[in-house]
Design a protein around this motif. Structure first.
Motif, PDB file in Angstrom:
ATOM      1  N   ALA A 560     -27.434  34.969 -41.683  1.00  0.00           N
ATOM      2  CA  ALA A 560     -26.998  35.975 -40.710  1.00  0.00           C
ATOM      3  C   ALA A 560     -26.494  37.234 -41.400  1.00  0.00           C
ATOM      4  N   THR A 563     -29.974  39.037 -42.910  1.00  0.00           N
ATOM      5  CA  THR A 563     -31.145  39.350 -42.100  1.00  0.00           C
ATOM      6  C   THR A 563     -30.961  40.678 -41.370  1.00  0.00           C
ATOM      7  N   ILE A 565     -33.355  41.344 -38.790  1.00  0.00           N
ATOM      8  CA  ILE A 565     -34.076  41.129 -37.539  1.00  0.00           C
ATOM      9  C   ILE A 565     -33.512  39.883 -36.870  1.00  0.00           C
ATOM     10  N   ASN A 566     -33.565  39.886 -35.560  1.00  0.00           N
ATOM     11  CA  ASN A 566     -33.055  38.756 -34.770  1.00  0.00           C
ATOM     12  C   ASN A 566     -31.608  38.430 -35.145  1.00  0.00           C
ATOM     13  N   THR A 567     -30.779  39.452 -35.241  1.00  0.00           N
ATOM     14  CA  THR A 567     -29.385  39.232 -35.646  1.00  0.00           C
ATOM     15  C   THR A 567     -28.628  38.403 -34.622  1.00  0.00           C
ATOM     16  N   HIS A 568     -28.935  38.584 -33.336  1.00  0.00           N
ATOM     17  CA  HIS A 568     -28.237  37.804 -32.314  1.00  0.00           C
ATOM     18  C   HIS A 568     -28.550  36.318 -32.470  1.00  0.00           C
ATOM     19  N   THR A 569     -29.807  35.996 -32.757  1.00  0.00           N
ATOM     20  CA  THR A 569     -30.182  34.589 -32.952  1.00  0.00           C
ATOM     21  C   THR A 569     -29.489  34.011 -34.182  1.00  0.00           C
ATOM     22  N   ALA A 570     -29.447  34.798 -35.259  1.00  0.00           N
ATOM     23  CA  ALA A 570     -28.790  34.326 -36.482  1.00  0.00           C
ATOM     24  C   ALA A 570     -27.297  34.141 -36.268  1.00  0.00           C
ATOM     25  N   TRP A 571     -26.683  35.068 -35.517  1.00  0.00           N
ATOM     26  CA  TRP A 571     -25.246  34.955 -35.239  1.00  0.00           C
ATOM     27  C   TRP A 571     -24.953  33.729 -34.381  1.00  0.00           C
ATOM     28  N   GLN A 572     -25.800  33.477 -33.384  1.00  0.00           N
ATOM     29  CA  GLN A 572     -25.600  32.311 -32.533  1.00  0.00           C
ATOM     30  C   GLN A 572     -25.782  31.019 -33.323  1.00  0.00           C
ATOM     31  N   GLU A 613     -22.925  46.980 -33.967  1.00  0.00           N
ATOM     32  CA  GLU A 613     -23.527  46.823 -32.640  1.00  0.00           C
ATOM     33  C   GLU A 613     -23.272  48.079 -31.788  1.00  0.00           C
ATOM     34  N   GLN A 618     -21.859  43.888 -26.073  1.00  0.00           N
ATOM     35  CA  GLN A 618     -22.241  42.934 -27.106  1.00  0.00           C
ATOM     36  C   GLN A 618     -21.208  42.894 -28.233  1.00  0.00           C
TER      37      GLN A 618
END
Length: 684
Positions: A560, A563, A565-572, A613, A618
């Motif tokens: 996280a 990366t 890209i897809n930071t929200h997915t990595a954070w989750q 962000e 968010q």
């Protein structure tokens, strides 16, 4: 099985001892058949190299070789017998009462089970880090137990005082959590240093109690001391005068951390120097006590503090607890402080205000008692009376305990000074199984292997195919968690220092090996796998056989943080991998720095992502997730309040701050009394 080899060795030894004499006596006979005559000696001198002479020489040489072998075996047998005799002398034998009880128990279960019944030791001995104080005396009644107190290297603490030490230590870590500033750029971990050794020894001793609520509740350490001292002051002499004085200093300051009743300590510079030595000058300025120059100044402060306490009590609510009006004053003096008029003035003030005056030495204005090094006071007028055992500490132990009471050092640390290595929260790289490509021949399916999973986030558990495996020893569970947090491994000294702080290493090696052997045997019996490897004098968890949730968390944090890209997915993924704190509700002292370092990595990530962000909604969710991870951090709440203000929700910002103040107050971190904490407030 070793007994066949041992039997063969014994038979070979017997053959070597008995074979040569039998062969020599059968074929040649004895080496010498009587003493040679004068004529035979003359013939041998004239012609020494005859066949008979050479045969006799070889026979004598063979007998000498056999005698040397027999002598060596006899010496080894004597050494082994001596070692066995010494071991038997050290072997603890049961008392007559124990032997009778064991015999009755054995008769009761005879024929029902073949398991051996353990014999209870003559005294309750804890397996935790409890030792006798280093200033023991012949009149010491015995080893301290968890029921009445905690023994550490350098002293002994009543149970009440030990609980206060553990509470103050917990408060130190809460302050560090509150004051930490999450930084997206770099993390400052200068305040993750472990607590002093005496503090960790006390924590470990209390953590070793399986069910603290079931242990007897001791009397208040401060109350026990006040009850035994006479009005008007007392002098203390003897080998325990200074150790008891240090215990009084620590006990009074810890009692002052509570909300009720209030306890204040007044001491002279000379007395503080006698108790703490060189540390008195630097440490005394940071302690919540009053340091005076002379006895007149002490008497004035006693009067002033008493009037202030009375005024405060008169303004309190009618439904307040009765103890809130109490204000106990302790005055510590050196035997050379003041003259007779000053002593008289202080005695009058102490009697009028019920203050406790203790002089370290002879006290001309009142009685002088003898203090032994075990913590007992002896009134010469009542030699048969025995009071409660008081806290006794040497300089090192007292300094360690006072360090967690003292205010933080106002001098910032030198950034160029070398820092101690930070605790390792685990490797960020996961060893994933090698994938089979289409160009590689596929092996025939084999019997599925059992899967081991070590869960250290939350309640530590070792799972085999999802089912928990019972780890019987607390030390064995600590070893698993310690190695999970140290992927590079740990040696024997590091493990023993962490699990049993305050005890000499030489007495712990066997205990560590016993825990390791039991742990390995339990795992091997359950699944046949070897989880702990021992390579180059270091113990490691075998990543090929065991999977650890902390390692997955570290890999998720690393991904996280790097990366784009897809930071929200990595954070989750990070939040999903962090269900609870590291070894939650475990009070092992070595855990605190690593637990806090792991927690900081996550809230750093939350702040870093929130700062980058653009959407304030968010951003608030990210900061709110960080607050859920650490509800005591002030910087996270400021960040969240600013974000809510930007969103125009001022009521929510105010409500958030009010809730945060209530959280700090419940923990003893409120602004007006940030150094107070009840021992039952935090027991995590």
């Amino acid at each position: 099985m070793r007994w066949p080899r041992q039997l063969m060795s014994l038979l070979l030894l017997l053959a070597l001892l008995a074979g040569p004499p039998l062969v020599l006596l059968t074929l040649i006979g004895p080496p010498i058949k009587g003493w040679p005559s004068t004529a035979q000696v003359g013939e041998w001198v004239q012609q020494p190299l005859t066949e008979q002479a050479l045969t006799a020489a070889l026979t004598i040489a063979a007998w000498l070789v056999w005698l040397m072998l027999a002598y060596t075996v006899a010496v080894r047998i004597l050494i082994r017998l001596r070692e066995t005799s010494a071991w038997l002398r050290r072997l603890p034998l049961p008392t007559p009462l124990q032997a009778t009880a064991s015999g009755m128990a054995g008769a009761a279960v005879f024929g029902v089970t073949t398991n051996a019944l353990p014999t209870a030791p003559p005294h309750p001995i804890s397996s935790g880090p409890v030792t006798l104080q280093d200033e023991a005396s012949p009149d010491d009644p015995g080893e301290a137990t968890h029921a009445d107190g905690i023994g550490v290297s350098g002293g002994w603490l009543p149970r009440d005082v030990a609980e206060q030490v553990a509470a103050a230590a917990a408060l130190v870590w809460l302050r560090r959590r509150r004051d930490y500033h999450p930084s997206p750029a770099s993390r400052d971990d200068a305040d993750l240093a472990p607590l002093p050794p005496t503090v960790t020894a006390v924590q470990a001793a209390l953590a070793d109690i399986p069910n603290p609520s079931a242990a007897p509740t001791p009397s208040n350490g401060m109350s026990a001391l006040v009850e035994v001292l006479p009005a008007g002051g007392v002098g203390l002499t003897g080998p325990g005068a200074l150790p008891i004085g240090r215990g009084l200093l620590v006990t009074a300051l810890l009692a002052g951390q509570r909300h009720y009743p209030t306890t204040s300590l007044i001491t002279t510079k000379a007395a503080l120097a006698s108790l703490l030595g060189p540390a008195a000058e630097t440490l005394g300025e940071r302690l919540p006590l009053t340091i005076v120059e002379n006895l007149d100044e002490a008497a004035q402060i006693v009067h002033a503090a008493n009037y202030s306490a009375e005024a405060h009590a008169n303004t309190m609510r009618q439904d307040a607890p009765p103890s809130t009006a109490g204000h106990q004053q302790i005055v510590l003096l050196d035997q050379h402080d003041g003259d007779e008029p000053q002593m008289k003035h202080l005695v009058e003030a102490s009697v009028a205000t019920a203050a406790v005056v203790v002089a370290l030495g002879d006290w001309p204005a009142g009685p002088t008692w003898h203090a032994d090094s075990a913590g007992y006071l002896h009134d010469p007028h009542h030699p048969d009376a025995t009071g409660p055992r008081l806290c006794v500490l040497n300089q090192m132990a007292a300094t360690d305990l006072l360090a967690i009471i003292a205010l933080p050092n106002p001098t910032p640390p030198d950034p160029t000074a070398p820092r101690s290595p930070l605790p390792d929260g685990g490797s960020t790289d996961l060893r994933l199984p090698r994938q089979v490509t289409r160009h590689e021949p596929r092996l025939p399916p084999s019997k599925p292997r059992q899967r081991l999973h070590l869960r250290v986030l939350g309640n530590p558990q070792l799972l085999i195919d999802g089912e928990p495996l019972t780890v019987r020893r607390s030390a064995a569970l600590q070893i698993l968690v310690y190695l999970a947090t140290h992927p590079t491994g740990a040696n024997t000294a590091q493990l023993t220092d962490a699990i049993w702080p305050g005890l000499p290493r030489r007495s712990l090696t066997g205990r560590l090996y016993t825990a390791l052997s039991d742990l390995r045997g339990t795992i091997r019996a359950a699944c046949g796998l070897h989880v702990i490897d021992h390579i180059d004098d270091r113990y490691h968890l075998n990543p090929a056989h065991v999977d650890v949730d902390l390692w997955h968390l570290n890999a998720a944090i690393h991904h996280a943080a790097t990366t784009h890209i897809n930071t929200h997915t990595a954070w989750q993924a990070v939040l999903d991998a962090y269900p609870a704190d590291l070894a939650a509700k475990r009070t092992w002292p070595w855990l605190d720095p690593i637990r806090e370092a792991t927690r900081r990595r996550i809230i750093d990530l939350c702040v870093s992502l929130a700062t980058a962000e653009p959407d304030p909604h968010q951003a608030f969710q990210l900061v709110q997730a960080g607050i859920c991870i650490d509800p005591y951090n002030a910087d996270l709440h400021k960040h969240a309040s600013r974000t809510l203000t930007i969103l125009g929700d001022h009521d929510a910002a105010t409500e958030l701050q009010d809730h945060y103040r209530q959280t700090l107050t419940r923990a003893g971190l409120d602004v007006t009394a940030s150094h107070r904490l009840s021992p039952t407030t935090i027991r995590q």
